[in-house]
Design a protein around this motif. Structure first.
Motif, mmCIF file in Angstrom:
data_model
loop_
_atom_site.group_PDB
_atom_site.id
_atom_site.type_symbol
_atom_site.label_atom_id
_atom_site.label_comp_id
_atom_site.label_asym_id
_atom_site.label_seq_id
_atom_site.Cartn_x
_atom_site.Cartn_y
_atom_site.Cartn_z
ATOM 1 N N ILE A 141 43.708 33.604 19.602
ATOM 2 C CA ILE A 141 42.942 34.243 20.677
ATOM 3 C C ILE A 141 43.845 35.290 21.312
ATOM 4 O O ILE A 141 44.882 34.952 21.885
ATOM 5 C CB ILE A 141 42.491 33.213 21.732
ATOM 6 C CG1 ILE A 141 41.724 32.062 21.063
ATOM 7 C CG2 ILE A 141 41.625 33.884 22.801
ATOM 8 C CD1 ILE A 141 41.428 30.902 22.000
ATOM 9 N N ARG A 142 43.452 36.526 21.235
ATOM 10 C CA ARG A 142 44.325 37.607 21.704
ATOM 11 C C ARG A 142 44.227 37.842 23.209
ATOM 12 O O ARG A 142 45.136 38.399 23.820
ATOM 13 C CB ARG A 142 44.008 38.898 20.945
ATOM 14 C CG ARG A 142 44.272 38.787 19.443
ATOM 15 C CD ARG A 142 44.124 40.119 18.741
ATOM 16 N NE ARG A 142 44.299 39.988 17.310
ATOM 17 C CZ ARG A 142 45.480 39.951 16.701
ATOM 18 N NH1 ARG A 142 46.590 40.047 17.413
ATOM 19 N NH2 ARG A 142 45.558 39.828 15.384
ATOM 20 N N MET B 43 40.904 34.453 27.994
ATOM 21 C CA MET B 43 39.976 33.712 27.144
ATOM 22 C C MET B 43 40.580 32.379 26.714
ATOM 23 O O MET B 43 39.861 31.377 26.559
ATOM 24 C CB MET B 43 39.605 34.555 25.922
ATOM 25 C CG MET B 43 38.560 33.910 25.028
ATOM 26 S SD MET B 43 36.972 33.686 25.864
ATOM 27 C CE MET B 43 36.471 35.419 26.024
ATOM 28 N N VAL B 44 41.884 32.332 26.526
ATOM 29 C CA VAL B 44 42.542 31.075 26.185
ATOM 30 C C VAL B 44 42.287 30.040 27.277
ATOM 31 O O VAL B 44 41.921 28.884 27.006
ATOM 32 C CB VAL B 44 44.065 31.284 25.996
ATOM 33 C CG1 VAL B 44 44.764 29.945 25.741
ATOM 34 C CG2 VAL B 44 44.335 32.243 24.849
ATOM 35 N N LYS C 285 38.577 28.904 27.293
ATOM 36 C CA LYS C 285 38.270 28.004 26.179
ATOM 37 C C LYS C 285 38.891 26.629 26.402
ATOM 38 O O LYS C 285 38.314 25.605 26.006
ATOM 39 C CB LYS C 285 38.750 28.613 24.858
ATOM 40 C CG LYS C 285 37.844 29.726 24.335
ATOM 41 C CD LYS C 285 38.273 30.185 22.956
ATOM 42 C CE LYS C 285 37.291 31.213 22.407
ATOM 43 N NZ LYS C 285 35.957 30.607 22.140
#
Length: 330
Positions: free
Chosen positions: A15-16, A20-21, A24
């Protein structure tokens, strides 16, 4: 080793986007999350319902892992940072005290050595470089920046403005660099910020196409100083001597270090190397920590200490030592 590597299958997800990490993880798509931002740890995480209910566990874990240094790295191969007075001035304009208090919630330690927090370095024997714009002004005057242009920026005798560009790859760091920029510009330095793609930035730094750069390093259990400070690396690309540091005395000490076998003798040499490197200000040191901050869904068993005494990669430590707890999972 017995009772290690207990997971039958491990899935890695790339995950770039750093935010977002976190999202999630909160949704349960990821098992654990290492918290890099002090504000998130202090302000945001205590409000998460899954944490207050205990479904997600929160831990700050200390051990004796070697800690690396970080800071503003100066390209000493070209102006303006080929002048030690300019490097010293920039170190005294880097307002770590403000960042520590207002952004980092005093979570970290001030770095004062290339071997922070360890008896391999001499940082405990030196006064810490502190924010001091008055002293920085004196240093810049001595370096030839005595006047300002119509916009208020410092210029040298030829009328050339003192201007640098800090390129960075993580947009989340903008909250740090904007107040840093304000302090430098108030002191008369035109301080530009430019967000780049990570691979582009890495290539530029590796090929020495930069003026100033923020660099963080890991650390070895037993240091190998020549890979970062040997003079023969200074004018080559793709190695750890990013600032272009050169010192015959440090070169000799590195050779001596490779021949000495007793630990006390090695540490005496690295402390001397530390002194000589820091005297030249290749970096304006930043901050470091000696702990992990981690969130994890409460479905794991783990040793009482969570990690080994000197383990330095949390994900590797978890894969090595942790296991699924069936009762917790239920």
């Amino acid at each position: 080793a017995k009772n290690t590597y207990n997971f039958d299958r491990v899935e890695f997800i790339v995950i770039r986007d750093r935010e977002m990490v976190y999202e999630k993880f909160k949704s349960g798509e990821l098992d654990w999350y290492q918290v890099g931002m002090a504000r998130r740890w202090i302000e945001d995480i205590p409000k998460e319902q899954n944490i207050t209910k205990g479904y997600i566990q929160k831990r700050k874990i200390w051990n004796q892992q070697p800690v690396g240094y970080s800071g503003l790295c100066f390209n000493m191969r070209k102006p303006p940072f080929d002048d030690i007075k300019v490097r010293m001035a920039f170190a005294h304009l880097f307002n770590r005290e403000m960042l520590m208090e207002k952004l980092f919630f005093n979570e970290y330690e001030y770095t004062n050595s290339i071997f922070p927090g360890r008896d391999w370095g001499s940082g405990n024997d030196r006064p810490r470089v502190e924010y001091d714009p008055d002293y920085a002004e004196e240093l810049l005057e001595e370096a030839g920046y005595e006047d300002r242009d119509d916009e208020g920026y410092l210029i040298d005798a030829d009328g050339k403005r003192l201007e640098v560009t800090l390129e960075y790859a993580n947009q989340g760091w903008e909250r740090i660099w904007l107040p840093v920029k304000e302090d430098f510009e108030e002191a008369g330095v035109k301080f530009n910020l430019k967000l780049l793609d990570p691979s582009t930035l890495m290539k530029k730094i590796s090929e020495r196409q930069f003026t100033i750069h923020f660099q963080s390093w890991g650390a070895l259990l037993f240091p190998n100083p020549e890979t970062s400070w040997r003079s023969s690396l200074a004018d080559k690309h793709y190695n750890n001597n990013i600032p272009g540091f050169k010192s015959d005395e440090v070169d000799d000490l590195c050779q001596e270090y490779n021949r000495v076998l007793d630990r006390a003798g090695q540490k005496a040499i690295t402390r001397k190397i530390d002194e000589l490197v820091c005297e030249q200000f290749p970096y304006a040191f930043a901050w470091h920590s000696n702990f992990f901050r981690v969130l994890f869904w409460d479905r794991f068993g783990h040793p009482e200490t969570y990690v080994t005494r000197i383990g330095d990669q949390l994900n590797e430590q978890m894969l090595l030592l942790w296991w699924f707890d069936v009762d917790r999972q239920k």
